[in-house]
Write a protein that holds these residues in place. Structure first.
Motif: not given
Lengths: 243, 242
Positions: A32-37
């Motif tokens: 969840m934090v690695f991929f840009d929201i």
């Protein structure tokens, strides 16, 4: 030393039971934090068109529209696939009417839905299939957007563009990265029974998790920070040739 | 297996305290009152019936020609009057940067949402004690609502939880509510997302690095636990022979 030993035992035993969830938390959290929201939301799947209205093209007036639909609410004049249109609601139903000639464009047929989806879509994929959802939407589409056309494209992440059958508006943009994110979130909040974040399972795992990680922090203190002091002393003793 | 223990030890040195903060804030989310934390304690839907004279509405075509080029023109109601919102620059979402003109739909006059207008709009959806302490014009970023990227009026009410109501300058749109309950919950979101720069995002560099180390921590922990199991370290003393 027995306090450290007991702490280690506590840490080992607690983690035997809840460690798997720690792995799940760290894997899902990392995803969840690695991929840009914004990427997850599919923002890059669509073009944010800035097409301007050409007032000269507006040949069908608002007053004619109101005579035809006296209960029209929330009227918007904008463009739909580069042509001037009126969007509006009558009770809970939405309509799309050409502002050039007054022609009713809604509900969208399959060809128009595909054309709209292609217009919104930013990628290079080709259309694979098209489906109309009247009820029971797939989990990735809110039911308030129904009825809606789903247009699937052949591209990385199997993107789907959702177009409202009534308004012609873009109501959804999804790809596998979003779908996976949704699963990751559910696993992260231990939402295994389609419930909410306020579930008992999460409570007990978090509570025992706190005890387990406090014991871990205590171990770090004794085995890293305290041990260094001891090591220094040990070296000193060695030098004196006693030990 | 020495390297597994080494990685486990040093990864826990790096993320240990944050790890505890993740769990504590996670537990807080599990237990918190979500209605209170939404900041909408004194919010009520405004279902006011508005009767407008449709014959008096200006033709969109005539309005459009008087302003710079527009992407859309939308009929809205503010208080009891109809207005047109002309969008000149459209963000992908309402909270993203936009450029609007707000026009009276009867007269065609360009309207500005000033302090008094913002106060009236804020009161329309607010059902708490109605004294207003202050009204401030805020430029993004907004501390309470970091995702909003447009200029916004902050209307601060006098009540037990210091409610603030946010009204967008460009359109009069209700952007959101905040109060002390939400601000308290926001501290835990900040801790959980390591959003120490209040960017309103969990994609910041510090959490990406910590998530990376945490992966190593938990995976080495898993291997270690399996190893302990294989080596027969998980025994209950009572059943062990002396």
């Amino acid at each position: 030393m027995s306090a450290v030993k007991n702490t280690r035992k506590l840490h080992q035993w607690l983690m035997l039971f809840i460690g798997t969830q720690f792995v799940i938390w760290s894997v899902t959290g990392a995803y969840m934090v690695f991929f840009d929201i914004d990427y997850i939301h599919g923002d890059s799947l669509v073009i944010n068109h800035q097409t301007k209205i050409n007032p000269d093209n507006i040949q069908y007036s608002l007053s004619s529209l109101q005579q035809r639909y006296p209960k029209a609410e929330r009227v918007t004049l904008s463009t739909f696939i580069n042509k001037e249109v009126y969007h509006f609601s009558v009770e809970n139903k939405k309509y799309l009417v050409s502002a050039r000639n007054g022609k009713l464009l809604s509900p969208l047929d399959e060809n128009l839905a595909i054309e709209a989806a292609k217009h919104y879509y930013s990628g290079n994929g080709t259309v694979v299939d098209v489906e109309l959802f009247i009820e029971n939407p797939p989990f990735e589409l809110s039911s308030r957007h129904l009825p809606a056309w789903r247009v699937n494209f052949d591209d990385i992440g199997a993107p789907a563009i959702y177009v409202s059958e009534q308004s012609g508006l873009l109501v959804g943009k999804r790809h596998e990265f979003w779908r996976l994110f949704d699963w990751m979130f559910r696993f992260h909040v231990m939402d295994y029974q389609d419930s909410e974040i306020e579930n008992n399972l999460l409570f007990w795992f978090a509570l025992f998790g706190i005890i387990a990680s406090i014991s871990g922090v205590v171990l770090v203190y004794f085995r890293v920070f305290k041990r260094n002091k001891k090591a220094v002393r040990f070296k000193f003793v060695n030098k004196s040739g006693i030990a | 297996m020495q390297w597994v223990r080494k990685i486990h030890k040093w990864a826990s040195v790096v993320v240990g305290i944050q790890f505890l903060l993740w769990l504590l804030s996670g537990l807080y989310f599990n237990l918190m009152d979500h209605t209170k934390a939404s900041g909408r304690t004194y919010f009520s839907h405004n279902n006011q019936m508005i009767n407008i004279d449709k014959n008096r509405l200006l033709e969109p075509k005539d309005v459009l020609t008087k302003f710079k080029p527009s992407i859309s023109i939308t009929q809205i109601y503010l208080l009891t009057e109809p207005y047109y919102v002309l969008t000149h620059k459209k963000g992908l979402y309402q909270d993203f940067e936009n450029d609007y003109s707000l026009v009276n739909a009867y007269t065609g006059d360009l309207i500005e949402i000033d302090e008094q207008f913002a106060e009236k709009l804020a009161k329309q959806s607010y059902n708490g004690p109605s004294d207003v302490r202050s009204i401030t014009l805020l430029q993004p970023p907004l501390t309470d609502i970091p995702k909003q990227k447009n200029a916004t009026w902050q209307v601060n009410f006098v009540n037990d939880i210091n409610t603030s109501v946010y009204i967008e300058v460009g359109t009069g749109r209700l952007v959101g509510y905040s109060d002390d309950n939400k601000r308290f919950a926001d501290i835990f979101f900040m801790l959980h997302f390591m959003d120490y720069g209040n960017e309103g995002s969990f994609n910041n560099i510090q959490i990406i690095l910590f998530a990376f180390f945490t992966l190593w921590l938990s995976l080495t922990g898993l291997i270690w636990t399996i190893e302990l199991g294989i080596r027969g370290q998980y025994k209950i003393k009572r059943f062990q022979r002396k």
